[in-house]
Design a protein around this motif. Structure first.
Motif, PDB file in Angstrom:
ATOM      1  N   PRO A 186     -19.802  24.727  11.369  1.00 45.42           N
ATOM      2  CA  PRO A 186     -20.280  23.577  10.585  1.00 45.42           C
ATOM      3  C   PRO A 186     -19.332  22.386  10.652  1.00 45.42           C
ATOM      4  CG  PRO A 186     -19.442  25.310   9.149  1.00 45.42           C
ATOM      5  CD  PRO A 186     -19.503  25.900  10.525  1.00 45.42           C
ATOM      6  N   ARG A 187     -19.908  21.210  10.826  1.00 43.49           N
ATOM      7  CA  ARG A 187     -19.142  19.971  10.840  1.00 43.49           C
ATOM      8  C   ARG A 187     -19.154  19.378   9.437  1.00 43.49           C
ATOM      9  NH1 ARG A 187     -21.435  17.209  16.471  1.00 43.49           N
ATOM     10  NH2 ARG A 187     -20.809  18.928  17.872  1.00 43.49           N
ATOM     11  N   VAL A 188     -18.095  19.642   8.698  1.00 45.56           N
ATOM     12  CA  VAL A 188     -18.063  19.255   7.289  1.00 45.56           C
ATOM     13  C   VAL A 188     -17.584  17.818   7.087  1.00 45.56           C
ATOM     14  CG1 VAL A 188     -17.698  21.644   6.586  1.00 45.56           C
ATOM     15  CG2 VAL A 188     -15.718  20.161   6.974  1.00 45.56           C
TER      16      VAL A 188
ATOM     17  N   THR B 116     -22.603  16.324  -2.019  1.00 46.56           N
ATOM     18  CA  THR B 116     -23.070  17.434  -1.181  1.00 46.56           C
ATOM     19  C   THR B 116     -22.292  18.701  -1.469  1.00 46.56           C
ATOM     20  OG1 THR B 116     -23.718  15.897   0.584  1.00 46.56           O
ATOM     21  CG2 THR B 116     -23.409  18.205   1.197  1.00 46.56           C
ATOM     22  N   TRP B 117     -20.983  18.576  -1.601  1.00 49.07           N
ATOM     23  CA  TRP B 117     -20.152  19.743  -1.864  1.00 49.07           C
ATOM     24  C   TRP B 117     -20.478  20.394  -3.208  1.00 49.07           C
ATOM     25  CZ3 TRP B 117     -17.507  22.665   1.290  1.00 49.07           C
ATOM     26  CH2 TRP B 117     -17.048  22.125   2.500  1.00 49.07           C
TER      27      TRP B 117
ATOM     28  N   MET C 257     -30.709  17.906   2.408  1.00 51.94           N
ATOM     29  CA  MET C 257     -29.581  16.981   2.436  1.00 51.94           C
ATOM     30  C   MET C 257     -28.798  17.052   3.745  1.00 51.94           C
ATOM     31  SD  MET C 257     -28.155  17.631  -1.450  1.00 51.94           S
ATOM     32  CE  MET C 257     -26.650  16.721  -1.192  1.00 51.94           C
ATOM     33  N   VAL C 258     -28.634  18.282   4.272  1.00 54.65           N
ATOM     34  CA  VAL C 258     -27.786  18.498   5.447  1.00 54.65           C
ATOM     35  C   VAL C 258     -28.563  19.293   6.487  1.00 54.65           C
ATOM     36  CG1 VAL C 258     -25.554  19.307   6.276  1.00 54.65           C
ATOM     37  CG2 VAL C 258     -25.796  18.605   3.889  1.00 54.65           C
TER      38      VAL C 258
ATOM     39  N   PRO D 290     -24.606  24.356   6.462  1.00 58.43           N
ATOM     40  CA  PRO D 290     -24.503  24.487   5.008  1.00 58.43           C
ATOM     41  C   PRO D 290     -24.627  25.927   4.524  1.00 58.43           C
ATOM     42  CG  PRO D 290     -25.930  22.653   5.586  1.00 58.43           C
ATOM     43  CD  PRO D 290     -25.628  23.383   6.860  1.00 58.43           C
ATOM     44  N   LEU D 291     -25.468  26.717   5.199  1.00 57.62           N
ATOM     45  CA  LEU D 291     -25.611  28.125   4.811  1.00 57.62           C
ATOM     46  C   LEU D 291     -24.310  28.873   5.051  1.00 57.62           C
ATOM     47  CD1 LEU D 291     -27.373  30.484   3.857  1.00 57.62           C
ATOM     48  CD2 LEU D 291     -28.107  30.789   6.231  1.00 57.62           C
ATOM     49  N   ALA D 292     -23.644  28.601   6.181  1.00 60.80           N
ATOM     50  CA  ALA D 292     -22.369  29.263   6.482  1.00 60.80           C
ATOM     51  C   ALA D 292     -21.326  28.932   5.421  1.00 60.80           C
ATOM     52  CB  ALA D 292     -21.888  28.842   7.863  1.00 60.80           C
ATOM     53  N   VAL D 293     -21.260  27.669   5.026  1.00 64.09           N
ATOM     54  CA  VAL D 293     -20.283  27.252   4.013  1.00 64.09           C
ATOM     55  C   VAL D 293     -20.627  27.866   2.661  1.00 64.09           C
ATOM     56  CG1 VAL D 293     -19.354  25.280   2.759  1.00 64.09           C
ATOM     57  CG2 VAL D 293     -19.726  25.115   5.226  1.00 64.09           C
ATOM     58  N   ALA D 294     -21.926  27.858   2.299  1.00 52.14           N
ATOM     59  CA  ALA D 294     -22.346  28.443   1.030  1.00 52.14           C
ATOM     60  C   ALA D 294     -22.065  29.947   0.999  1.00 52.14           C
ATOM     61  CB  ALA D 294     -23.834  28.179   0.798  1.00 52.14           C
ATOM     62  N   MET D 295     -22.283  30.622   2.124  1.00 54.93           N
ATOM     63  CA  MET D 295     -21.998  32.055   2.205  1.00 54.93           C
ATOM     64  C   MET D 295     -20.515  32.308   2.001  1.00 54.93           C
ATOM     65  SD  MET D 295     -23.960  34.802   2.820  1.00 54.93           S
ATOM     66  CE  MET D 295     -25.257  34.305   3.938  1.00 54.93           C
TER      67      MET D 295
END
Length: 304
Positions: free
Chosen positions: A63-65, A72-73, A176-177, A182-187
């Motif tokens: 993911p490119r954060v 968003t965060w 939004m993204v 985003p799923l990887a970051v949320a996980m």
């Protein structure tokens, strides 16, 4: 476009197949996880499942954060916490309840969400049918056909609340993204939230190569595949339809619980599950009919 329709997308039948694939994969993952509970407990299995799933998704999606705003965060943090809570409490429920019954109670979250988002009386009829199925489960238990652990039911209901939040927030994050980043970051956020609770149990899995392999497989079948499919479906389906489509999960769970775990259910429990699945089919067909373009008469079709 209604409030529940994701922006920029029309109702897509392929999204229904995504949800079905998610249901099947998720319940196979839960069946495998059930065999790890005696070793690591539900919280330990949930923690290692989320950690392994997060690592797989981070490697695959990268993911490119950069450029993500604080707004968003905040939504991503809520998405990740809902993922973690939903997984942890669901596994705690599965430890105490048959798989099909645990999922049926957990479905009250998406069901309540569907009822809240519905704008037509016909939708509420399908919601009522699903509620009747859940009520029948309780009646079947009181009559002694199926013994339900009260704490297991409580855990399933807490998971249900997190499931409803997951649907709402996941739809928002997906709009939004772009992509699966985003799923990887949320996980990852969900894994970090579960680690303090399940660390000791997760540690027992890490030190045994065979158990670790099963735990990683649980992460793949129970998180990576289903949530990737669901996250994609959330971008294509109205939230009320997505929520009640998930009512197919009790049927998948009961079947896999019987085939893989040898969990038998009473006749009343099977009838209850069929009622819930019928509600899912009904609301899906109703939504397709509502979104089908109205026929245009021949004279009107030739108007310039």
């Amino acid at each position: 476009m209604t409030e529940s329709q994701p922006a920029g997308h029309r109702y897509q039948p392929v999204a229904v197949l995504m949800v079905l694939g998610s249901c099947l994969s998720l319940q196979f993952g839960a069946a495998i996880a059930n065999g790890l509970f005696p070793v690591a407990g539900p919280w330990g299995v949930s923690a290692i499942r989320l950690v392994s799933a997060a690592l797989i998704l981070l490697v695959v999606t990268r993911p490119r954060v950069r450029g993500w705003t604080m707004h968003t965060w905040r939504w991503l943090a809520l998405f990740g916490l809902s993922l973690g809570g939903m997984n942890g409490f669901f596994y705690a429920a599965v430890q105490r309840l048959p798989l099909g019954i645990a999922v049926t109670f957990e479905f009250l979250g998406p069901l309540a969400l569907s009822a809240a988002l519905s704008r037509r009386a016909r939708d509420l009829v399908w919601v009522g049918l699903a509620l009747a199925g859940v009520a029948l489960l309780g009646l079947d238990s009181f009559r002694g056909a199926t013994s339900l652990d009260p704490l297991g039911v409580f855990f399933a209901l807490v998971a249900a609340a997190f499931w409803a939040i997951y649907i709402l927030v996941g739809a928002r994050v997906g709009s939004m993204v772009p992509g699966q980043g985003p799923l990887a970051v949320a996980m990852s956020i969900g894994a970090l939230a579960m680690l303090p609770i399940g660390f000791s149990g997760a540690l027992t899995l890490v030190v045994d190569a065979k158990l670790l392999g099963l735990a990683v497989l649980t992460g793949l079948l129970g998180s990576v595949i289903p949530y990737s499919l669901e996250f994609a479906a959330l971008r294509r389906l109205p939230r009320n339809v997505f929520g009640i489509l998930l009512s197919l999960e009790p049927g998948f769970a009961a079947g896999i619980g019987a085939l893989v775990l040898g969990q038998s259910l009473g006749v009343g429990s099977w009838v209850a599950i069929v009622l819930v699945i019928s509600a899912s089919a009904g609301v899906t067909l109703s939504e397709q009919q509502r979104r089908r373009p109205a026929p245009v008469s021949e004279p009107e079709a030739h108007k310039s």
